[in-house]
Design a protein around this motif. Sequence first.
Motif, PDB file in Angstrom:
ATOM      1  N   PHE A 102       0.795  -0.995   0.025  1.00 16.55           N
ATOM      2  CA  PHE A 102       0.204   0.129   0.164  1.00 16.55           C
ATOM      3  C   PHE A 102       1.003   1.267  -0.343  1.00 16.55           C
ATOM      4  CE2 PHE A 102      -2.854   2.839   2.681  1.00 16.55           C
ATOM      5  CZ  PHE A 102      -3.002   3.449   1.417  1.00 16.55           C
ATOM      6  N   ARG A 103       1.944   1.054   1.043  1.00 11.92           N
ATOM      7  CA  ARG A 103       2.865   2.683   0.718  1.00 11.92           C
ATOM      8  C   ARG A 103       3.479   2.557  -0.507  1.00 11.92           C
ATOM      9  NH1 ARG A 103       7.463   1.014   5.217  1.00 11.92           N
ATOM     10  NH2 ARG A 103       5.734  -1.575   4.997  1.00 11.92           N
ATOM     11  N   HIS A 104       3.462   1.325  -1.351  1.00 11.82           N
ATOM     12  CA  HIS A 104       4.277   1.765  -2.350  1.00 11.82           C
ATOM     13  C   HIS A 104       3.624   2.081  -3.533  1.00 11.82           C
ATOM     14  CE1 HIS A 104       6.594   1.114  -6.474  1.00 11.82           C
ATOM     15  NE2 HIS A 104       5.822   0.065  -6.903  1.00 11.82           N
ATOM     16  N   LYS A 105       2.161   1.722  -3.382  1.00 15.59           N
ATOM     17  CA  LYS A 105       0.474   2.491  -4.038  1.00 15.59           C
ATOM     18  C   LYS A 105       0.433   4.048  -4.020  1.00 15.59           C
ATOM     19  CE  LYS A 105      -2.302  -0.200  -4.131  1.00 15.59           C
ATOM     20  NZ  LYS A 105      -3.792  -1.246  -3.885  1.00 15.59           N
ATOM     21  N   LEU A 106       0.931   4.252  -3.065  1.00 11.41           N
ATOM     22  CA  LEU A 106       0.140   5.331  -2.845  1.00 11.41           C
ATOM     23  C   LEU A 106       1.976   6.104  -3.029  1.00 11.41           C
ATOM     24  CD1 LEU A 106      -0.005   5.239   1.309  1.00 11.41           C
ATOM     25  CD2 LEU A 106      -1.294   6.684  -0.644  1.00 11.41           C
ATOM     26  N   ALA A 107       2.325   6.180  -3.433  1.00 14.87           N
ATOM     27  CA  ALA A 107       3.738   7.234  -3.721  1.00 14.87           C
ATOM     28  C   ALA A 107       4.107   6.690  -5.062  1.00 14.87           C
ATOM     29  CB  ALA A 107       5.245   6.355  -3.408  1.00 14.87           C
ATOM     30  N   GLU A 108       3.131   6.116  -6.213  1.00 12.22           N
ATOM     31  CA  GLU A 108       3.155   5.779  -7.222  1.00 12.22           C
ATOM     32  C   GLU A 108       2.060   6.938  -7.526  1.00 12.22           C
ATOM     33  OE1 GLU A 108       2.887   2.124  -8.552  1.00 12.22           O
ATOM     34  OE2 GLU A 108       4.761   2.345  -9.011  1.00 12.22           O
ATOM     35  N   SER A 109       0.874   7.201  -6.524  1.00  8.98           N
ATOM     36  CA  SER A 109      -0.591   7.703  -7.169  1.00  8.98           C
ATOM     37  C   SER A 109       0.165   8.820  -6.213  1.00  8.98           C
ATOM     38  CB  SER A 109      -1.166   6.839  -6.427  1.00  8.98           C
ATOM     39  OG  SER A 109      -1.512   5.448  -7.275  1.00  8.98           O
ATOM     40  N   CYS A 110       0.314   9.153  -5.507  1.00 10.77           N
ATOM     41  CA  CYS A 110       0.297  10.790  -5.028  1.00 10.77           C
ATOM     42  C   CYS A 110       0.725  11.414  -4.172  1.00 10.77           C
ATOM     43  CB  CYS A 110      -0.792  11.073  -3.945  1.00 10.77           C
ATOM     44  SG  CYS A 110      -0.864  10.081  -2.706  1.00 10.77           S
TER      45      CYS A 110
END
Length: 204
Positions: A102-110
């Motif tokens: 999820f942290r990786h997803k956040l870094a890619e998304s916002c």
Amino acid sequence: PQDPPCATGELCFARGIGRGLIIDSRYNRRKRANGMAAVDSQHWYTKDAQMKPRILELSHSQLVELMVSLGEPRYRADQVLKWTYSGTARSFDEMTDLPQAFRHKLAESCHLFTLEPIDEMLSKDEQTRKVLFQLEDGKAIESAYMLYEPTETSRERRTVCVSTQVGCSIRCPFCATGQQGFERNLTAGEIIEQVLYFVWLAQS
């Protein structure tokens, strides 16, 4: 209500960031008054596929909407906000109670933070620190962090003096910022981020 006049383009926060939280509606009112589009509270993350949303520009309900759009439960919004406003995390990777995927997803998304400190000055007594930040659009602003020792009549305190504008329209001849001229108002997130930088600095 009208915003109070500001001769320096700066606003001092002696007791935290609470006052900064009202700036978003003021910013939208200014944009509307100037014929510009205000932030769309319902479709904010689909306006520009190339522009990542900034966490500090989002209300709680918008952040919940973002979490849902990423396939995460709604309570993730509260977890992200706790890390963001406590001043203990400077990146998504430091939010250690969130799943790594999820942290990786956040870094890619916002974006979490967008201000980059590019210069710093410290007074001889080490009680005042001034930081020059570069904004995401390449413009620069300054913020100051001041420490006050306790006296017989006052308690120990810390004050952050933040910029609310790039440049200034007053054009005082003795002021370098005034000579720069007014360029734009800062967003609510850019103002709050200045405070959070020094919260993090005080804890590190």
